[in-house]
Scaffold this motif. Structure first.
Motif, PDB file in Angstrom:
ATOM      1  N   ASP A 238       0.841  -1.212   0.000  1.00  0.00           N
ATOM      2  CA  ASP A 238       0.000   0.000   0.000  1.00  0.00           C
ATOM      3  C   ASP A 238       0.873   1.258   0.000  1.00  0.00           C
ATOM      4  O   ASP A 238       0.577   2.231  -0.674  1.00  0.00           O
TER       5      ASP A 238
ATOM      6  N   ALA B  37       3.446  -2.744  -7.143  1.00  0.00           N
ATOM      7  CA  ALA B  37       3.525  -2.691  -5.674  1.00  0.00           C
ATOM      8  C   ALA B  37       3.533  -4.108  -5.093  1.00  0.00           C
ATOM      9  O   ALA B  37       4.300  -4.414  -4.177  1.00  0.00           O
TER      10      ALA B  37
ATOM     11  N   TYR C 268       2.268   1.699  -3.442  1.00  0.00           N
ATOM     12  CA  TYR C 268       1.190   2.117  -4.345  1.00  0.00           C
ATOM     13  C   TYR C 268       0.874   3.603  -4.150  1.00  0.00           C
ATOM     14  O   TYR C 268       0.762   4.359  -5.111  1.00  0.00           O
ATOM     15  N   PHE C 269       0.728   4.005  -2.899  1.00  0.00           N
ATOM     16  CA  PHE C 269       0.424   5.421  -2.612  1.00  0.00           C
ATOM     17  C   PHE C 269       1.529   6.321  -3.157  1.00  0.00           C
ATOM     18  O   PHE C 269       1.269   7.372  -3.729  1.00  0.00           O
TER      19      PHE C 269
ATOM     20  N   LYS D 128       1.254   6.392  -6.992  1.00  0.00           N
ATOM     21  CA  LYS D 128       0.010   7.053  -7.408  1.00  0.00           C
ATOM     22  C   LYS D 128       0.136   8.567  -7.206  1.00  0.00           C
ATOM     23  O   LYS D 128      -0.255   9.359  -8.069  1.00  0.00           O
TER      24      LYS D 128
END
Lengths: 427, 192
Positions: free
Chosen positions: B148, B186, B151-152, B155
């Motif tokens: 996560d 990720a 990914y964050f 993004k």
């Protein structure tokens, strides 16, 4: 968005524990024979036990706590919403023994003798100490609201200690019919978890919106402002328009009496009948702290804010909700941060060393929906007068008007935080 | 290269400033406070919060300085980093560098991981060597980091105007990747 499963934090905690044993620098001061007894196994007591052993593995640490499992208050509002099972925030104390050699005594501490330096438990055993750490949490002021005594909690749960009370409140919400009224009585300052009542209202609203959309929530507040107020109000408007009504103390929010038999609340000008009523009573330091004479006239425990040693009784330290810790709020994170500072101080004092300059922190996440998180954070230091103050120019609230994506990331951080705080304290 | 040299000299001067002042907060004291969110000894148990254990101190210092100075976007670290002096940031960097890395334990979908590997080899492998496990200087380890968090990070890097410090090549590599592709990347790294 990633579809990550919430994994069992006990497993994750195991990973952390393994890491601690393998790579953590044990800072041993040498051969001390100190005996430290810790009373109360919440975030404060458990963290103090673990970090004492990390500071000096020669100190004998005994943790006295009646329960064999701890249930976290943080994130228990998600249980009310049906978003989380209570087992996901329930953790065993066993790792503290297995990983750090802490002696666990699952008994109620019934007596502290600060002169003889001894703690007595309900089964009659004695635990002498060189230094004592008391982390008793809060007790409720049962005499503060007319009609709200200990027998009233079956009809009007407080659910302010997680466990059966949480499950009871959840059950009442599930049983309520659509169109019902939920009343939350929010307590006066100071109390445990300042944003908690408002997160609770949000989580209940989240549940009602999905399953009982005609229902309403009324918050009768015993004060005129609350933690993260702007962020909560913005979130409520965004997700629960018309569903949550907040009445401050000065606008007839002040409760005069409750009537559990009639499920009714009396204020100056009104009588409110509720289908589910959650009374969060006014609070004071946990019972054992009062019995041991560690509290002052405020009902809380005055301490030296560098070491958390009581200013009333020598060699007794009080951490967490019960202590008067300067500007720090009463939260699980604050308790764990204070525990680390206290553990370092106690280890230094036992070894005749200088107590290190402390650093404290607190971060509180609140979930307005499962995907809408907001936070408040502060880093604290000791000022020249010996008071804990927040570092100026740092910390603060999540911004207002943030994007849904930012709120979603914070919600994710909230869920990550609970796993970390639980494994840091109990794993 | 020039920036690297300047940065190193700044680091050396930070270190030189460290004194044995009695009111100074120790690396341990400062770093313990991080553990409530980042895990004991910087080994995170939470999916969106990165592990800090074993991060190169140069990377840690740069990240904290950028959070502090508003040059790196964040949900919360910008607020927190402002509380610490340059010397304290260096002290914490030293603490976390010495901790032992523990890879994230996550359940992954083998098919998604394979997709991620293809993207990794095509776009990222030139710098993020050894499936992202290689770390040195200002290059953080991402193999075994939480999915996560990664990914964050990626993004956010795609969001116009979001302050995400990254080499030009990385910005270019991330351009146009879909959410599914970022998720695959990720997961691939997290699985290492």
């Amino acid at each position: 968005m990633l579809n990550m499963k919430r994994r069992n934090f006990i497993k994750a905690g195991g990973v952390v524990a393994a890491a601690s044993l393998a790579g953590f620098p044990f800072i041993s001061f040498g051969k001390s024979t100190g005996r430290v007894v810790i009373v109360g196994g919440g975030y404060g007591g458990a963290t103090a036990a673990k970090y004492l052993r990390l500071a000096d593995s020669n100190i004998k640490v005994t943790l006295i706590e009646p329960k064999t499992h701890y249930i976290s208050c943080p994130m228990s509002n998600e249980v009310l919403a049906g978003e989380r099972n209570i087992s996901s925030i329930t953790v065993s104390y066993q790792a503290l023994n297995t990983n750090y050699g802490i002696n666990l005594v699952h008994q109620m501490a019934t007596e502290i003798d600060p002169v003889q330096k001894n703690v007595r438990t309900a089964d009659g055993r004695n635990f002498p100490y060189d230094r004592l750490i008391v982390s008793p949490g809060v007790d409720f002021r049962w005499d503060a609201i007319a009609g709200y005594d200990e027998s009233a909690v079956a009809a009007m749960p407080h659910a302010w200690n997680a466990g059966n009370q949480t499950l009871l409140l959840r059950k009442q919400l599930v049983a309520m019919e659509d169109g019902g009224l939920v009343i939350i009585i929010a307590p006066p300052n100071p109390f445990k978890c300042p944003p908690g009542p408002y997160e609770r209202a949000s989580q209940i609203a989240h549940y009602l919106k999905q399953h009982k959309p005609k229902s309403k929530i009324l918050i009768l507040d015993q004060k005129d402002k609350f933690s993260k107020q702007g962020l909560f109000k913005q979130g409520w408007k965004q997700h629960y328009a018309g569903m949550i009504e907040w009445i401050p103390a000065s606008q007839d929010g002040k409760v005069l009496a409750v009537h559990p038999d009639k499920m009714m609340i009396e204020t100056d000008f009104e009588e409110h009948e509720g289908d589910v009523i959650n009374v969060i009573p006014p609070q004071k330091a946990g019972k054992i702290a009062q019995m041991a004479g560690l509290t002052d006239k405020t009902g809380w425990c005055p301490v030296d804010q560098k070491t958390f040693e009581s200013t009333i009784h020598k060699d007794v330290h009080i951490i967490g909700d019960a202590s008067i810790a300067g500007k720090m709020p009463k939260s699980g994170y604050a308790a764990s941060s204070q525990a680390k500072v206290c553990a370092a101080a106690v280890a230094a004092l036992i070894n005749g060393q200088t107590v290190a300059e402390p650093s404290y922190v607190n971060t509180c996440y609140s979930l307005i929906t499962p995907n809408h998180g907001v936070s408040v954070s502060a880093i604290y230091q000791l000022n020249d007068e010996g008071n804990i103050v927040s570092v100026k120019g740092a910390g603060g609230l999540s911004p207002m008007d943030a994007s849904a994506w930012e709120r979603e990331q914070e919600a994710n951080h909230a869920h990550s935080w609970i796993r970390n705080i639980l494994s840091d304290s109990f794993g | 290269m020039l920036r690297t040299i300047i940065f190193s000299s700044v680091l050396v001067s930070f270190l030189a400033i460290i004194s044995v002042n009695a009111t100074e907060r120790s690396a341990t004291t400062l770093s313990y406070a991080c553990a409530g969110c980042h895990g004991t000894a910087g080994v995170s148990a939470g999916t969106s919060i990165p592990s800090l254990a074993g991060l190169p101190s140069e990377y840690f210092i740069e990240a904290m300085q950028k959070f502090k100075n508003g040059k790196r976007g964040a949900t919360i670290m910008d607020r927190i980093a402002k509380a610490y002096s340059n010397e304290e940031i260096v002290a914490m960097a030293g603490f976390f560098e010495q901790q032992t890395w523990v890879a994230a334990s996550i359940e992954v979908d083998a098919e998604v991981v394979a997709q991620g590997q293809t993207i990794h080899e095509d776009k990222c492998a030139r710098c993020h060597l050894a499936a992202g496990k290689y770390t040195e200087y200002r290059l953080p380890r991402i193999g075994g980091q939480w999915a996560d968090y990664l990914y964050f990070y990626m993004k956010n890097a795609q969001i116009e105007g979001f302050k995400q410090p990254q080499p030009k090549l990385m910005k270019k590599s991330l351009e146009g990747l879909t959410e599914a592709e970022l998720t695959a990347l990720a997961q691939f790294y997290a699985a290492q």
